[in-house]
Design a protein around this motif. Structure first.
Motif, PDB file in Angstrom:
ATOM      1  N   VAL B 109       0.838  -1.199   0.000  1.00 37.38           N
ATOM      2  CA  VAL B 109       0.000   0.000   0.000  1.00 37.38           C
ATOM      3  C   VAL B 109       0.878   1.257   0.000  1.00 37.38           C
ATOM      4  O   VAL B 109       0.490   2.303  -0.506  1.00 37.38           O
ATOM      5  N   LEU B 111       3.622   1.563  -1.767  1.00 38.80           N
ATOM      6  CA  LEU B 111       3.938   1.801  -3.178  1.00 38.80           C
ATOM      7  C   LEU B 111       2.785   2.566  -3.829  1.00 38.80           C
ATOM      8  O   LEU B 111       3.001   3.529  -4.573  1.00 38.80           O
ATOM      9  N   VAL B 112       1.554   2.161  -3.517  1.00 42.30           N
ATOM     10  CA  VAL B 112       0.390   2.856  -4.069  1.00 42.30           C
ATOM     11  C   VAL B 112       0.321   4.298  -3.544  1.00 42.30           C
ATOM     12  O   VAL B 112       0.030   5.231  -4.304  1.00 42.30           O
ATOM     13  N   GLU B 113       0.623   4.487  -2.251  1.00 44.58           N
ATOM     14  CA  GLU B 113       0.640   5.846  -1.692  1.00 44.58           C
ATOM     15  C   GLU B 113       1.691   6.696  -2.417  1.00 44.58           C
ATOM     16  O   GLU B 113       1.492   7.893  -2.623  1.00 44.58           O
TER      17      GLU B 113
END
Lengths: 324, 324
Positions: B109, B111-113
């Motif tokens: 998550v 990486l997504v942030e």
């Protein structure tokens, strides 16, 4: 309108043609491996179908559709590590065939490959579609974490459970439809309605899965009936039963939850009997039906000729087996 | 021009102010934890500095700079699992403090942030900057995989090693500068030159690290001298030595590589003696110097007033200790 099965075939071909670098082999081979395990390719086919529905050029939706499929398989690769799963679609999982480090890193680069594929959209759609993709990815991670948390808790509320399955499985279905709709030229309102259709249908489908695990026809369900009961999985049925039981039945239920070495048939029969006594099947069916209805209400509100929507109704009917 | 140290402080403040959801706690607490461990915040400060250099509004570069820092810490969280590292900056690593599953999912998550933060750029820069970010992420994953592969191989070539450290550590420095330059209004040529400066400097810095591990002043280096030798780490020095040794010295070197229970000082002294005999220090210094020169050549070619480039020269000088 293209048929869902044709779009699934188209995507299957495109998945096979995806190219990845040769080296490092341990980074890219697992990606090819997990993508080649097959699967119904429902999510990417929904991207294409939504695009088609609004009269868009389906070829423009192929790369984003592949992004959804690659992303979905990234979540499977990492979930399998976390769940300690030995098999995926009957084949050895990546962390078992290689090792955990390979499955972590290969999954990481798969998420990035998903982003790369998702960027192949027209400039005016790049930001909105990337935002949907970000929200989807965050949602799936949150859903997986809630799922793991719930296995350690005995006070999970039904609303929390529904939110968890929404995040973990339904959000991707909604996003696939929304992204496809936007590429097909849908306005925001229609894209949102289609997303809502997919998300509600996804929740309904997961609730159906919980019901079928206990009450499904073993010949048609394709899984061992009672598997969730045997693994003490926190399904809608178990959570509702824990919520409803008076102290007597609760003690009974907790007795069956406490051990792991009961004879399987005895445990499944006993827990099912408690569910029956508490009318759990009916509660679950009603909850499922509420979400099916929400899904169809959203679809009804989409501004499109009835004929165009027919493919999605057929899809929804194919998901919901109606045999419970 | 802003000073690097001021930009590092600015970023430190901004990192502290990053907000994440409260639930699920096991998904978001590890992100706050690893970001609070500190670090020099060099990478995000370079984004701001490059923007500033071209006369851009530094505030516009803050979110992408944070993206680079969040991304970097995602790679640390997952690398620590793979390396089985108990400590990070003197504190317990995430997979040790929580567990491996938490470190996997929390990293995902993160990486997504990182992507979410990177998207806060003007529309015309969204696609090029996301492409740089994608390439960076792929590069870092490839570098980490090559690094793990090399630990299992005894025939690693120097060119492969340089490519690995470029991917694993230098690419992010180059990308940080390129992204900052583009936000600051640099044209493509200047942005590329600045990227090239950062990437070459990153390779030089890593080569310096290899040299200092053996030949550094223990008081100034801050790590145990000979640590790489004791762990048989495939550094530039070891790879070059394996490449150069005649069969006699090779047998000697392989003897010291074969065991793990030699008295530490004895092993460090013996391997260092082999390095000295083969003139490895000189080879490594020359390789490092080649990359320092490439870095400064790229910087020289950037079309900017000499004064503006001065901050980057000071930065480069601060990285290269020149004491070997």
């Amino acid at each position: 309108m293209a048929k869902l099965s044709d779009l699934q075939e188209l995507i299957a071909t495109e998945v096979n043609e995806l190219k990845f670098p040769l080296a490092p082999a341990d980074l890219y081979e697992p990606i090819k491996y997990i993508l080649a395990l097959g699967g119904k390719r429902i999510r990417p086919a929904l991207v294409l179908m939504a695009c088609d529905l609004f009269g868009g050029d389906v070829r423009k939706a192929i790369s984003p559709a592949l992004a959804i499929e690659v992303f979905h398989n990234f979540t499977l690769m990492h979930d399998d590590i976390m769940d300690n799963a030995p098999l995926r679609r009957g084949k050895v999982t990546v962390h078992e065939k290689w090792n955990t480090n390979v499955a972590i890193l290969s999954g990481d680069v798969m998420l990035v490959e998903g982003y790369k594929l998702m960027m192949n959209v027209d400039d005016h759609l790049l930001r909105p579609i990337m935002q949907i993709f970000n929200e989807t990815a965050v949602g799936v991670c949150e859903g997986q974490q809630f799922d793991m948390d719930f296995e350690q808790r005995n006070d999970v509320h039904i609303d929390e459970y529904i939110n968890m399955i929404r995040l973990k499985t339904a959000v991707v279905l909604g996003s696939a439809l929304k992204i496809g709709a936007l590429i097909g030229g849908a306005d925001n309102r229609n894209a949102l309605l289609l997303q809502s259709f997919g998300e509600h249908l996804g929740v309904a489908f997961q609730l159906q899965d919980d019901i079928l695990d206990v009450y499904g026809d073993p010949d048609k369900f394709g899984k061992q009936v009672g598997g969730d009961i045997l693994s003490n999985k926190k399904t809608f049925l178990l959570i509702k039963a824990l919520e409803l039981t008076d102290s007597g039945a609760l003690n009974d239920l907790e007795h069956w939850l406490s051990g792991t070495d009961f004879p399987p048939k005895e445990k499944v029969d006993a827990v099912t009997a408690i569910y029956d006594q508490l009318n759990i099947r009916q509660f679950a069916w009603e909850a499922m039906h509420t979400y099916v209805k929400k899904a169809f209400d959203s679809l009804d509100a989409v501004k499109l000729p009835e004929d165009n929507k027919q493919a999605l109704r057929v899809f929804a009917d194919s998901l919901m087996v109606r045999e419970y």
